[in-house]
Design an enzyme around this catalytic site. Structure first.
Site, PDB file in Angstrom:
ATOM      1  N   CYS A  78       0.848  -1.195   0.000  1.00 11.74           N
ATOM      2  CA  CYS A  78       0.000   0.000   0.000  1.00 11.74           C
ATOM      3  C   CYS A  78       0.883   1.246   0.000  1.00 11.74           C
ATOM      4  O   CYS A  78       2.042   1.205   0.423  1.00 11.74           O
ATOM      5  CB  CYS A  78      -0.863  -0.027   1.257  1.00 11.74           C
ATOM      6  SG  CYS A  78      -1.911   1.415   1.460  1.00 11.74           S
ATOM      7  N   THR A  99       0.659   3.579   2.016  1.00  9.49           N
ATOM      8  CA  THR A  99       0.998   3.811   3.435  1.00  9.49           C
ATOM      9  C   THR A  99       2.224   2.992   3.839  1.00  9.49           C
ATOM     10  O   THR A  99       3.101   3.476   4.558  1.00  9.49           O
ATOM     11  CB  THR A  99      -0.201   3.435   4.328  1.00  9.49           C
ATOM     12  OG1 THR A  99      -1.352   4.103   3.835  1.00  9.49           O
ATOM     13  CG2 THR A  99       0.033   3.854   5.769  1.00  9.49           C
ATOM     14  N   HIS A 111       5.208   4.778   2.551  1.00 11.75           N
ATOM     15  CA  HIS A 111       5.526   5.925   3.410  1.00 11.75           C
ATOM     16  C   HIS A 111       6.352   5.481   4.605  1.00 11.75           C
ATOM     17  O   HIS A 111       7.355   6.103   4.963  1.00 11.75           O
ATOM     18  CB  HIS A 111       4.243   6.567   3.938  1.00 11.75           C
ATOM     19  CG  HIS A 111       3.786   7.717   3.117  1.00 11.75           C
ATOM     20  ND1 HIS A 111       4.423   8.933   3.124  1.00 11.75           N
ATOM     21  CD2 HIS A 111       2.748   7.835   2.256  1.00 11.75           C
ATOM     22  CE1 HIS A 111       3.797   9.743   2.298  1.00 11.75           C
ATOM     23  NE2 HIS A 111       2.780   9.103   1.748  1.00 11.75           N
ATOM     24  N   GLU A 167      -3.312  -5.379   2.852  1.00 11.75           N
ATOM     25  CA  GLU A 167      -4.112  -5.618   1.637  1.00 11.75           C
ATOM     26  C   GLU A 167      -3.994  -7.095   1.269  1.00 11.75           C
ATOM     27  O   GLU A 167      -3.380  -7.452   0.277  1.00 11.75           O
ATOM     28  CB  GLU A 167      -3.601  -4.717   0.504  1.00 11.75           C
ATOM     29  CG  GLU A 167      -3.680  -3.244   0.859  1.00 11.75           C
ATOM     30  CD  GLU A 167      -3.309  -2.325  -0.295  1.00 11.75           C
ATOM     31  OE1 GLU A 167      -2.958  -2.821  -1.373  1.00 11.75           O
ATOM     32  OE2 GLU A 167      -3.390  -1.099  -0.114  1.00 11.75           O
ATOM     33  N   CYS A 198     -11.288   1.024  19.681  1.00  8.29           N
ATOM     34  CA  CYS A 198     -11.264   0.873  21.142  1.00  8.29           C
ATOM     35  C   CYS A 198     -12.622   0.472  21.704  1.00  8.29           C
ATOM     36  O   CYS A 198     -12.703  -0.138  22.759  1.00  8.29           O
ATOM     37  CB  CYS A 198     -10.748   2.154  21.805  1.00  8.29           C
ATOM     38  SG  CYS A 198     -11.976   3.494  21.906  1.00  8.29           S
ATOM     39  N   CYS A 238     -15.169   5.400  22.779  1.00 11.06           N
ATOM     40  CA  CYS A 238     -14.699   6.798  22.621  1.00 11.06           C
ATOM     41  C   CYS A 238     -15.842   7.510  21.896  1.00 11.06           C
ATOM     42  O   CYS A 238     -16.782   6.863  21.449  1.00 11.06           O
ATOM     43  CB  CYS A 238     -13.391   6.846  21.816  1.00 11.06           C
ATOM     44  SG  CYS A 238     -13.591   6.493  20.057  1.00 11.06           S
ATOM     45  N   CYS A 262     -16.477   5.840  18.472  1.00  7.26           N
ATOM     46  CA  CYS A 262     -17.039   4.488  18.611  1.00  7.26           C
ATOM     47  C   CYS A 262     -18.487   4.551  19.117  1.00  7.26           C
ATOM     48  O   CYS A 262     -19.345   3.810  18.657  1.00  7.26           O
ATOM     49  CB  CYS A 262     -16.200   3.653  19.576  1.00  7.26           C
ATOM     50  SG  CYS A 262     -14.640   3.074  18.866  1.00  7.26           S
TER      51      CYS A 262
END
Ligand SMILES: [Zn+2]
Ligand SMILES: [Zn+2]
Length: 343
Positions: free
Chosen positions: A39, A41, A44, A63, A92, A95, A98
């Site tokens: 990916c 990301t 990066h 992926e 989580c 929060c 969520c």
């Protein structure tokens, strides 16, 4: 090696390590990974832009496509041999996000394969609630593209794109191409703006209308197509200042702009156009379960053929070379790492 894993040691260096196999706990399954894509990301992280978040012991990879090989206590609906993909989001559960139905962008979200270990290894043990089963006719290699297609499906859904609308996608990398294909499958009139000629050629071969904004006046082209109305929806996937300039200039009155790219630096945005045309700017990040369902539908039905997007496959031992050859390479779209040879 029983469980080879590509551990990222930092500085562009992977080490293949034999890791202990984790038995699935209650509600978990152990998967054998067939393919896992690289990916943007991951790239990066590989280039050192996320060192503090990654550390030097991380296994990347989200992926993926694989097969269930062991089922933990209390898992319903999945058996050994099932072919699956994983929605790699660990939220989580308590929060504000969520608690308001936005678990996919939990304030404490752990993205699996970045914040916790991922799928560039043979065995991956994950919660069964994150699985999506593959349709029979979808190959495991093509299924490695389900996750990025789910990103595209989420972006298109956030845009509230309707059939017959004009959509401009700015940036023709893997995600931009998948957004264009998804928007087209929704019945939109899609134009892809991309500066690299190889990517333009690949997009055209996939049946997309792709133009080079350095050669074609994209605003004039879209105005001509729409009777001077402009694009109903614009997807900014380039992460560039020229892309941000184009997005406000080309959008129709009450046009929707979806910000897909991750802009490392704050771009200059023409706020005047938001006032003048009552534009709407929409954030979009990862995906929700229904976006995975939609991606599986698009790939399983053949509405999107991802084979043309897979430009390379490399074995796990060559993962370092695979990352190196993607660096700064706009000719490549998606490289898959073959972990175990699925069918
Ligand atoms: Zn991804
Ligand atoms: Zn949360």
């Amino acid at each position: 090696m029983n469980n080879p894993a590509a551990v990222y040691r930092g500085d562009g260096h992977f080490e293949i390590v034999d890791q202990p196999v984790a038995a699935p706990g209650p509600g978990e399954v152990r998967l054998e990974i067939a393919f896992c894509g690289i990916c943007g990301t991951d790239l990066h992280a590989y280039l050192g832009h996320m060192d503090a978040r990654i550390g030097d012991q991380r296994v990347f990879g989200h992926e993926m496509a694989g097969t269930v090989v062991e089922v933990g206590e209390g898992v319903d609906g999945y058996r050994c041999g099932d072919r699956v993909v994983v929605r790699p989001l660990d939220n989580c559960g308590d929060c504000p996000a969520c608690n308001n139905g936005h678990a996919h962008i939990c304030h404490n979200l752990k993205f699996m394969g970045i914040d916790t270990d991922g799928a560039f290894k043979r065995f991956w043990t994950v919660p069964a609630k994150l699985l999506h089963a593959l349709p029979d006719n979808l190959s495991l290699a093509a299924a490695a593209l389900v996750e990025p297609t789910a990103v595209a499906a989420h972006d298109v859904r956030r845009a509230r794109l309707k059939a017959g609308e004009c959509a401009l996608v700015i940036g023709g990398g893997p995600i931009g191409t998948l957004i264009a294909l998804t928007a087209k499958a929704e019945g939109a009139d899609v134009i892809l703006s991309e500066i690299n000629s190889t990517r333009i050629r690949m997009a055209n071969a996939m049946g997309l209308e792709a133009v080079n904004p350095l050669e074609t006046d994209v605003v004039a082209l879209i105005n001509e197509r729409t009777g001077n109305k402009g694009a109903d929806v614009v997807f900014e996937v380039s992460g560039s200042q020229p892309g941000v300039d184009l997005m406000t200039e080309v959008a129709a009155t009450r046009g929707r702009i979806v910000m897909v790219a991750i802009h490392a630096n704050r771009p200059l945005v023409d706020m005047f156009r938001f006032f003048w045309r009552e534009l709407e700017l929409i954030g979009a990040r990862v995906y929700e379960p229904e976006d995975f369902d939609r991606a599986l539908e698009l790939l399983g039905s053949g509405a999107i053929d991802v084979d043309a997007i897979i430009t390379d496959k490399q074995p796990l031992e060559r993962i370092g070379d695979a990352f190196a050859s993607l660096t700064g390479n706009a000719e490549a779209l998606k490289t898959l790492i073959t972990i175990t040879q699925g069918e």
